[in-house]
Design a protein around this motif. Structure first.
Motif, PDB file in Angstrom:
ATOM      1  N   ILE A  15       0.845  -1.208   0.000  1.00 51.81           N
ATOM      2  CA  ILE A  15       0.000   0.000   0.000  1.00 51.81           C
ATOM      3  C   ILE A  15       0.880   1.258   0.000  1.00 51.81           C
ATOM      4  CG2 ILE A  15      -1.762   1.330   1.264  1.00 51.81           C
ATOM      5  CD1 ILE A  15      -2.996  -1.267   0.403  1.00 51.81           C
ATOM      6  N   ILE A  20       2.046   1.939  -3.355  1.00 52.10           N
ATOM      7  CA  ILE A  20       0.986   2.540  -4.179  1.00 52.10           C
ATOM      8  C   ILE A  20       0.902   4.041  -3.896  1.00 52.10           C
ATOM      9  CG2 ILE A  20      -1.549   2.673  -4.411  1.00 52.10           C
ATOM     10  CD1 ILE A  20      -1.592  -0.406  -4.155  1.00 52.10           C
ATOM     11  N   LEU A  21       1.030   4.414  -2.618  1.00 53.66           N
ATOM     12  CA  LEU A  21       0.932   5.835  -2.265  1.00 53.66           C
ATOM     13  C   LEU A  21       2.105   6.630  -2.849  1.00 53.66           C
ATOM     14  CD1 LEU A  21      -0.344   5.679   1.433  1.00 53.66           C
ATOM     15  CD2 LEU A  21      -1.656   5.898  -0.697  1.00 53.66           C
ATOM     16  N   ASN A  33       1.411   7.004  -6.436  1.00 52.72           N
ATOM     17  CA  ASN A  33       0.345   7.991  -6.605  1.00 52.72           C
ATOM     18  C   ASN A  33       0.911   9.419  -6.627  1.00 52.72           C
ATOM     19  OD1 ASN A  33      -2.592   8.714  -6.606  1.00 52.72           O
ATOM     20  ND2 ASN A  33      -2.022   9.677  -4.670  1.00 52.72           N
TER      21      ASN A  33
END
Lengths: 280, 175
Positions: free
Chosen positions: A47, A50-51, A54
């Motif tokens: 996660i 992913i951040l 992003n």
């Protein structure tokens, strides 16, 4: 006395609204990077990856980091030797917010009345906190605040006898209750002391302090450290899916208070903790 | 477990998905958040029809940022689902099957999901720029006056979500 045209304030607010919604400040970027290296859970690491990705996409594709580009909270520290010209300072700040959110393709998330809920369509008004300080400059701190995490924030009116342990329980309890709703890993702003409203304001202000900095009061710095350690044992983790990174930082600010009270404000912010400052 | 799913959902697909599965969704989803939910329920209370056929559909709790020229949509991550809890059982009763959001759901929503064989997915909150890349088409189909809160019909490709609450009520947030 220094004359200052409020249009300069408006332009600065506009630019800051846009910049901070597309690119996080250095302290937040490095905190997220560090978290990705230290997170022990595999899903948590995924996660956090992913951040990070992003953030890169937001910058590369010119897309805001998060769709909740916030309600604009503005701290204005106005030198007492400044004389504003060219109109009202409040209108100027709101003009800057309206232009920033419109020209920057940011979301209009503000309704004109909390009950009739009609969108103002330009994200105004801002929430403005003024303070008068020595000098002839104006310092503007902008913190667009997302409401997934704002909704999980709390004020506790503790008893003096609750002491430091009571503060820790309040802070950790608020984060536990927020769980996955506040978009962890979170940053926790804590205001201790003052009055009912003062502790909430201090908590908000604490969120604008660089992540990774400590309180200059040793006993408060120790409390920040202990709160962060306890929060990261909750196993909420990135996106609430488990892991050792539930918070990136706990920032605490204090103020003298009444003999009968120990107010504690806990303002939770998601991992898109946006804060930017400029001095004019 | 990683799975690819083509929307609309079927009861068989829903039965095959379990809390903790990583799922890539391809197909049509509908965006709706607070104000759209309120209006949908008011519409039903007036005895009128919803602006789209909700049976077997998946609703994404989303209010995006505006698209720039050449972009399909702006930043498009999930909003907190619990604010929709008050309205959700009614929509599940009408045949809605999937929900995409983030955060906890109420016990009433979870029992309605079990009763109606629904499923709740979470997308990564605060990853709106990344998620926007998986949205290939988007058009407002109702409640345009609500701005970001309008209902959009969107076509997503390999949209990454995690099953948080499955149709048996297993809940990934309660580990």
């Amino acid at each position: 006395m220094r004359e200052l045209d409020v249009r300069q304030i408006a332009d600065a607010v506009r630019d800051m609204c846009i910049k901070i919604n597309y690119e996080l400040s250095e302290d937040m970027q490095s905190a997220l990077k560090k978290a990705a290296e230290t997170e022990k859970g595999e899903l948590g690491r995924q996660i956090l990856g992913i951040l990070e990705q992003n953030l890169e996409i937001a910058a590369d594709d010119s897309i805001p980091i998060c769709q909740d580009t916030g309600m604009a909270v503005v701290f204005l520290e106005v030198g007492q030797d400044v004389h504003f010209t060219g109109g009202s300072i409040e209108d100027a700040v709101n003009d800057g917010v309206a232009r920033g959110y419109t020209e920057g393709y940011l979301r209009k998330s503000v309704v004109r009345d909390p009950l009739d809920r009609v969108n103002t369509k330009d994200n105004t008004p801002a929430v403005i906190h003024y303070s008068i300080v020595p000098g002839d400059q104006v310092r503007i701190t902008l913190a667009p605040k997302g409401f997934g995490s704002e909704n999980m924030s709390k004020v506790f009116m503790l008893k003096p006898a609750d002491g430091a342990e009571g503060v820790l329980e309040a802070v950790v309890g608020a984060v536990r209750e927020a769980g996955p709703n506040a978009c962890p890993p979170v940053v926790v702003g804590v205001g201790i002391g003052g009055t009912f409203e003062k502790c909430a304001l201090l908590a908000k202000k604490a969120l604008t302090r660089p992540v990774g900095s400590s309180s200059d009061k040793p006993h408060i710095a120790a409390l920040e450290k202990e709160a962060l350690a306890r929060i990261n044992e909750l196993d909420i983790g990135p996106a609430g899916l488990g892991g050792t990174t539930t918070a990136l930082a706990v920032n605490m600010e204090t103020y003298p208070t009444h003999i009968a009270g120990l107010p504690v404000g806990v303002n939770i912010c998601c991992h898109v903790n946006r804060h930017i400052q400029t001095t004019i | 477990m990683e799975k690819k799913i083509s929307l609309p959902l079927t009861d068989e697909m829903i039965s095959s998905l379990h809390a903790g599965d990583m799922v890539y969704l391809t197909g049509t989803v509908y965006s709706a958040r607070d104000a759209a939910h309120k209006r949908m329920i008011e519409t039903l209370e007036e005895g009128k029809e919803l602006p789209f056929d909700i049976r077997f559909q998946t609703v994404y709790y989303l209010g995006p940022t505006p698209a720039r020229e050449g972009q399909v949509i702006g930043s498009a991550g999930p909003t907190t689902s619990s604010r929709m809890d008050k309205y959700t059982p009614k929509l599940l009763d009408l045949g809605m099957k999937g929900m995409i959001g983030k955060g906890k759901r109420s016990p009433e929503v979870i029992s309605s999901m079990i009763k109606n064989h629904g499923i709740y997915f979470a997308a990564v909150g605060g990853a709106g720029a990344l998620l926007s890349r998986q949205i290939k088409k988007s058009k407002v189909i109702a409640y345009e006056d609500l701005g970001t809160e309008a209902i959009r019909e969107m076509y997503v490709e390999d949209f990454p979500v995690i099953v948080v609450i499955d149709s048996e009520g297993n809940n990934l947030y309660q580990r």
